[in-house]
Design an enzyme around this catalytic site. Structure first.
Site, PDB file in Angstrom:
ATOM      1  N   CYS A   1      -3.809 -17.858  14.744  1.00 52.46           N
ATOM      2  CA  CYS A   1      -3.362 -17.124  15.927  1.00 52.46           C
ATOM      3  C   CYS A   1      -3.458 -18.067  17.119  1.00 52.46           C
ATOM      4  O   CYS A   1      -4.114 -19.103  17.044  1.00 52.46           O
ATOM      5  CB  CYS A   1      -4.268 -15.924  16.199  1.00 52.46           C
ATOM      6  SG  CYS A   1      -4.223 -14.659  14.919  1.00 52.46           S
TER       7      CYS A   1
ATOM      8  N   ASP B   1      -7.933   3.657   9.713  1.00 56.84           N
ATOM      9  CA  ASP B   1      -7.474   3.068   8.459  1.00 56.84           C
ATOM     10  C   ASP B   1      -8.545   3.400   7.423  1.00 56.84           C
ATOM     11  O   ASP B   1      -9.687   2.939   7.531  1.00 56.84           O
ATOM     12  CB  ASP B   1      -7.281   1.553   8.621  1.00 56.84           C
ATOM     13  CG  ASP B   1      -6.058   1.064   7.850  1.00 56.84           C
ATOM     14  OD1 ASP B   1      -5.845   1.552   6.707  1.00 56.84           O
ATOM     15  OD2 ASP B   1      -5.315   0.219   8.370  1.00 56.84           O
TER      16      ASP B   1
ATOM     17  N   LYS C   1      -3.386   4.337   6.958  1.00 59.77           N
ATOM     18  CA  LYS C   1      -3.612   4.876   8.296  1.00 59.77           C
ATOM     19  C   LYS C   1      -3.603   6.397   8.278  1.00 59.77           C
ATOM     20  O   LYS C   1      -2.630   7.004   7.861  1.00 59.77           O
ATOM     21  CB  LYS C   1      -2.520   4.362   9.239  1.00 59.77           C
ATOM     22  CG  LYS C   1      -2.531   2.855   9.373  1.00 59.77           C
ATOM     23  CD  LYS C   1      -1.401   2.374  10.248  1.00 59.77           C
ATOM     24  CE  LYS C   1      -1.373   0.867  10.327  1.00 59.77           C
ATOM     25  NZ  LYS C   1      -0.944   0.237   9.041  1.00 59.77           N
TER      26      LYS C   1
ATOM     27  N   ASP D   1     -12.037  -0.967  12.866  1.00 68.56           N
ATOM     28  CA  ASP D   1     -12.408  -0.976  11.450  1.00 68.56           C
ATOM     29  C   ASP D   1     -13.859  -1.430  11.259  1.00 68.56           C
ATOM     30  O   ASP D   1     -14.342  -2.280  12.008  1.00 68.56           O
ATOM     31  CB  ASP D   1     -11.504  -1.941  10.673  1.00 68.56           C
ATOM     32  CG  ASP D   1     -10.085  -1.423  10.520  1.00 68.56           C
ATOM     33  OD1 ASP D   1      -9.905  -0.193  10.457  1.00 68.56           O
ATOM     34  OD2 ASP D   1      -9.161  -2.266  10.460  1.00 68.56           O
TER      35      ASP D   1
ATOM     36  N   ARG E   1       0.821  -1.206   0.000  1.00 68.83           N
ATOM     37  CA  ARG E   1       0.000   0.000   0.000  1.00 68.83           C
ATOM     38  C   ARG E   1       0.854   1.255   0.000  1.00 68.83           C
ATOM     39  O   ARG E   1       0.543   2.229  -0.667  1.00 68.83           O
ATOM     40  CB  ARG E   1      -0.907  -0.020   1.236  1.00 68.83           C
ATOM     41  CG  ARG E   1      -1.587   1.277   1.531  1.00 68.83           C
ATOM     42  CD  ARG E   1      -2.903   1.081   2.223  1.00 68.83           C
ATOM     43  NE  ARG E   1      -3.737   0.152   1.505  1.00 68.83           N
ATOM     44  CZ  ARG E   1      -4.582  -0.707   2.084  1.00 68.83           C
ATOM     45  NH1 ARG E   1      -4.698  -0.735   3.395  1.00 68.83           N
ATOM     46  NH2 ARG E   1      -5.309  -1.515   1.349  1.00 68.83           N
ATOM     47  N   TYR E   2       1.907   1.249   0.787  1.00 75.74           N
ATOM     48  CA  TYR E   2       2.769   2.426   0.907  1.00 75.74           C
ATOM     49  C   TYR E   2       3.999   2.215   0.031  1.00 75.74           C
ATOM     50  O   TYR E   2       4.394   1.082  -0.231  1.00 75.74           O
ATOM     51  CB  TYR E   2       3.195   2.605   2.364  1.00 75.74           C
ATOM     52  CG  TYR E   2       2.052   2.768   3.337  1.00 75.74           C
ATOM     53  CD1 TYR E   2       1.363   3.978   3.423  1.00 75.74           C
ATOM     54  CD2 TYR E   2       1.661   1.722   4.165  1.00 75.74           C
ATOM     55  CE1 TYR E   2       0.318   4.129   4.337  1.00 75.74           C
ATOM     56  CE2 TYR E   2       0.620   1.876   5.079  1.00 75.74           C
ATOM     57  CZ  TYR E   2      -0.044   3.088   5.158  1.00 75.74           C
ATOM     58  OH  TYR E   2      -1.068   3.236   6.053  1.00 75.74           O
TER      59      TYR E   2
ATOM     60  N   CYS F   1     -11.479  -9.119  15.375  1.00 72.62           N
ATOM     61  CA  CYS F   1     -10.461  -9.265  14.323  1.00 72.62           C
ATOM     62  C   CYS F   1     -10.844  -8.567  13.021  1.00 72.62           C
ATOM     63  O   CYS F   1     -11.928  -8.767  12.485  1.00 72.62           O
ATOM     64  CB  CYS F   1     -10.219 -10.740  14.033  1.00 72.62           C
ATOM     65  SG  CYS F   1      -8.913 -10.995  12.805  1.00 72.62           S
TER      66      CYS F   1
ATOM     67  N   ARG G   1      -9.128  -9.019  10.231  1.00 70.60           N
ATOM     68  CA  ARG G   1      -8.862  -9.943   9.122  1.00 70.60           C
ATOM     69  C   ARG G   1      -9.659 -11.223   9.280  1.00 70.60           C
ATOM     70  O   ARG G   1      -9.210 -12.302   8.922  1.00 70.60           O
ATOM     71  CB  ARG G   1      -7.370 -10.250   9.005  1.00 70.60           C
ATOM     72  CG  ARG G   1      -6.593  -9.053   8.583  1.00 70.60           C
ATOM     73  CD  ARG G   1      -5.295  -9.324   7.860  1.00 70.60           C
ATOM     74  NE  ARG G   1      -4.669  -8.033   7.682  1.00 70.60           N
ATOM     75  CZ  ARG G   1      -3.707  -7.553   8.465  1.00 70.60           C
ATOM     76  NH1 ARG G   1      -3.181  -8.300   9.407  1.00 70.60           N
ATOM     77  NH2 ARG G   1      -3.224  -6.351   8.262  1.00 70.60           N
TER      78      ARG G   1
ATOM     79  N   ARG H   1       7.168   0.148   1.905  1.00 74.43           N
ATOM     80  CA  ARG H   1       7.011  -0.971   2.832  1.00 74.43           C
ATOM     81  C   ARG H   1       5.836  -1.863   2.455  1.00 74.43           C
ATOM     82  O   ARG H   1       4.882  -1.411   1.857  1.00 74.43           O
ATOM     83  CB  ARG H   1       6.870  -0.470   4.271  1.00 74.43           C
ATOM     84  CG  ARG H   1       5.769   0.538   4.496  1.00 74.43           C
ATOM     85  CD  ARG H   1       6.151   1.396   5.710  1.00 74.43           C
ATOM     86  NE  ARG H   1       5.062   2.238   6.182  1.00 74.43           N
ATOM     87  CZ  ARG H   1       4.717   3.387   5.612  1.00 74.43           C
ATOM     88  NH1 ARG H   1       5.325   3.811   4.525  1.00 74.43           N
ATOM     89  NH2 ARG H   1       3.729   4.104   6.121  1.00 74.43           N
TER      90      ARG H   1
ATOM     91  N   CYS I   1      -9.311 -13.120  18.355  1.00 75.01           N
ATOM     92  CA  CYS I   1      -9.953 -11.944  18.939  1.00 75.01           C
ATOM     93  C   CYS I   1     -11.290 -11.733  18.246  1.00 75.01           C
ATOM     94  O   CYS I   1     -11.372 -11.777  17.020  1.00 75.01           O
ATOM     95  CB  CYS I   1      -9.100 -10.701  18.709  1.00 75.01           C
ATOM     96  SG  CYS I   1      -7.468 -10.850  19.416  1.00 75.01           S
TER      97      CYS I   1
HETATM   98  C1  LIG Z   1      -0.150  -0.672   8.893  1.00 73.94           C
HETATM   99  C2  LIG Z   1       0.372  -1.057   7.597  1.00 73.94           C
HETATM  100  C3  LIG Z   1       1.721  -0.879   7.297  1.00 73.94           C
HETATM  101  C4  LIG Z   1       2.705  -0.279   8.275  1.00 73.94           C
HETATM  102  O1  LIG Z   1       2.362   1.055   8.550  1.00 73.94           O
HETATM  103  P1  LIG Z   1       3.281   1.939   9.519  1.00 73.94           P
HETATM  104  O2  LIG Z   1       2.504   3.198   9.697  1.00 73.94           O
HETATM  105  O3  LIG Z   1       4.583   2.129   8.830  1.00 73.94           O
HETATM  106  O4  LIG Z   1       3.437   1.175  10.794  1.00 73.94           O
HETATM  107  C5  LIG Z   1       2.150  -1.266   6.059  1.00 73.94           C
HETATM  108  N1  LIG Z   1       1.306  -1.772   5.141  1.00 73.94           N
HETATM  109  C6  LIG Z   1      -0.007  -1.939   5.396  1.00 73.94           C
HETATM  110  C7  LIG Z   1      -0.893  -2.473   4.332  1.00 73.94           C
HETATM  111  C8  LIG Z   1      -0.526  -1.590   6.635  1.00 73.94           C
HETATM  112  O5  LIG Z   1      -1.824  -1.768   6.899  1.00 73.94           O
END
Ligand SMILES: *Cc1c(COP(=O)(O)O)cnc(C)c1O
Length: 395
Positions: A151, A358, A365, A321, A138-139, A158, A160, A142, A155
């Site tokens: 798990c 989110d 986020k 969520d 997404r980002y 959850c 997911r 990362r 929970c």
């Molecule tokens: C939460 C999340 C991350 C990590 O986000 P940070 O703000 O860097 O902790 C990376 N990818 C996805 C899809 C996420 O939901």
């Protein structure tokens, strides 16, 4: 606007002073009849804990007094996200109080089967942003790797739940199921941060986990590896000498732990966190804001203070969520903003996490919180502080 908040502040300061004691002490497992003869070595064995998870009504009813809503909830929760509670977590359940925060997170209730307006199966649109199986990108720099669908405990809130917790499904531990995900990371040199989550990655056996970490760590442009887990809270026995020695080899690894309530921070959990910290793993906490569990400022304040005492840095508070069947857990956004208002300035900056929503549909986020900028014009900022006093900053 700020006057209102100031009045509100004073009210809540009062509440903090007169807050009732939060917890009844957890029971020793020997105090619970079905566990009284368990060998302490078995109790400390994480495989024993997994094998003896509480998955049926008849066992749970020997530990707590079930309500009709819980009985119906357990019967209906079959297949995905069916009930599974470690015996360890079982000792934390209040046997009498159906509103016990530990109990509400673990014991299904009928309300889970109500689907409310705006609720979705995959609220954060993770499946859409998945370039390879088990991977969410997404980002820019990362990725999120969903290492397992299991798990230690499931929970009830959850996010997911679409993927997680089918006991019937055979665990495919074959490492080659991550081939495509690893190829994708290898071929995308912008990815410097890999977050291994799930499910819970620490549910994997040591060898499988090490194999996965080793493959990711050997990609030159991956600078940073982290894991998201709830196991130090739900199954602290999993944090063994052997495990921490494995993790130590692949430093830097950071770990985010899902903590929701001060009652979860037991002596046993503290030992697990200490072992991780002492192996050089920085620890953060991720908390889901949950109605009736941690939506009061005095409870959240106690949680973040108790976390600092065990060297866990509060990282995020998540708005719950809009995932199907979680309406009974969701608070108004104002409840989260109010909590942030009562933390910032009122306690150590290290104790203050970021409250995020989110963005439904895949926005990622988004931080939300009290507004400290009252106006902004031509080199002049009018600000208010945590007490509501107004200050002007000239550029
Ligand atoms: C939460 C999340 C991350 C990590 O986000 P940070 O703000 O860097 O902790 C990376 N990818 C996805 C899809 C996420 O939901």
């Amino acid at each position: 606007m700020s006057n209102l908040q100031i009045t509100e502040n004073h009210k809540v300061e009062q509440e903090i002073v007169t807050a009732p004691r939060i917890t009844r002490r957890p029971r020793d497992y020997q105090q619970i009849p079905i566990y009284k003869d368990v060998n302490p070595l078995d109790w400390e064995d994480w495989h024993w804990q997994i094998k003896n998870r509480i998955c049926v009504k008849d066992v749970l009813s020997q530990i707590i007094k079930l309500t009709p809503d819980e009985e119906k909830g357990i019967d209906k929760a079959k297949g995905r996200l069916s009930m599974a509670i470690t015996p360890y977590w079982g000792t934390l359940l209040d046997p009498e109080d159906e509103n016990c925060p530990i109990r509400r997170q673990a014991v299904p209730v009928v309300q889970e089967h109500i689907v409310s307006a705006h609720e979705m199966t995959d609220p954060c649109a993770e499946d859409r942003d998945s370039p390879a199986p088990h991977l969410v990108h997404r980002y820019p720099d990362r990725v999120l790797l969903l290492a397992t669908e299991h798990c230690a405990m499931y929970c009830r809130h959850c996010t997911r739940r679409r993927l997680v917790g089918d006991h019937e499904e055979k665990e495919v531990n074959a490492l080659n199921r991550f081939d495509a995900a690893i190829e994708y990371i290898k071929s995308n040199r912008k990815i410097r941060d890999v977050l291994i989550s799930g499910g819970d990655p620490l549910i994997l056996e040591d060898e499988a986990l090490e194999g996965l970490i080793e493959r990711i760590r050997s990609i030159p442009h991956v600078e940073f590896l982290r894991m998201g887990t709830r196991i130090p809270v739900t199954l602290p026995q999993r944090i063994t000498e052997k495990l921490v020695n494995i993790l130590k080899k692949y430093s830097p690894i950071w770990i985010s732990i899902h903590f929701n309530h001060p009652k979860e921070i037991t002596k046993r959990c503290e030992i697990a966190c200490d072992m991780l910290s002492e192996s050089g793993i920085p620890l953060g906490s991720q908390t889901v804001l949950l109605k009736g569990i941690n939506d009061r400022p005095y409870i959240m304040k106690k949680l973040v203070h108790d976390l600092l005492k065990i060297r866990v840095r509060p990282y995020y508070i998540y708005q719950c969520d809009p995932v199907r069947g979680t309406q009974h857990f969701r608070t108004p956004v104002a409840a989260g903003i109010n909590i942030m208002e009562k933390l910032r300035g009122h306690t150590s900056g290290y104790a203050v996490p970021t409250y995020v929503i989110d963005g439904p549909g895949g926005g990622g986020k988004i931080p939300v919180g009290p507004n400290y900028i009252l106006s902004q014009a031509k080199g002049k900022y009018v600000l208010r502080n945590y007490k509501g006093k107004i200050y002007t900053y000239l550029e």
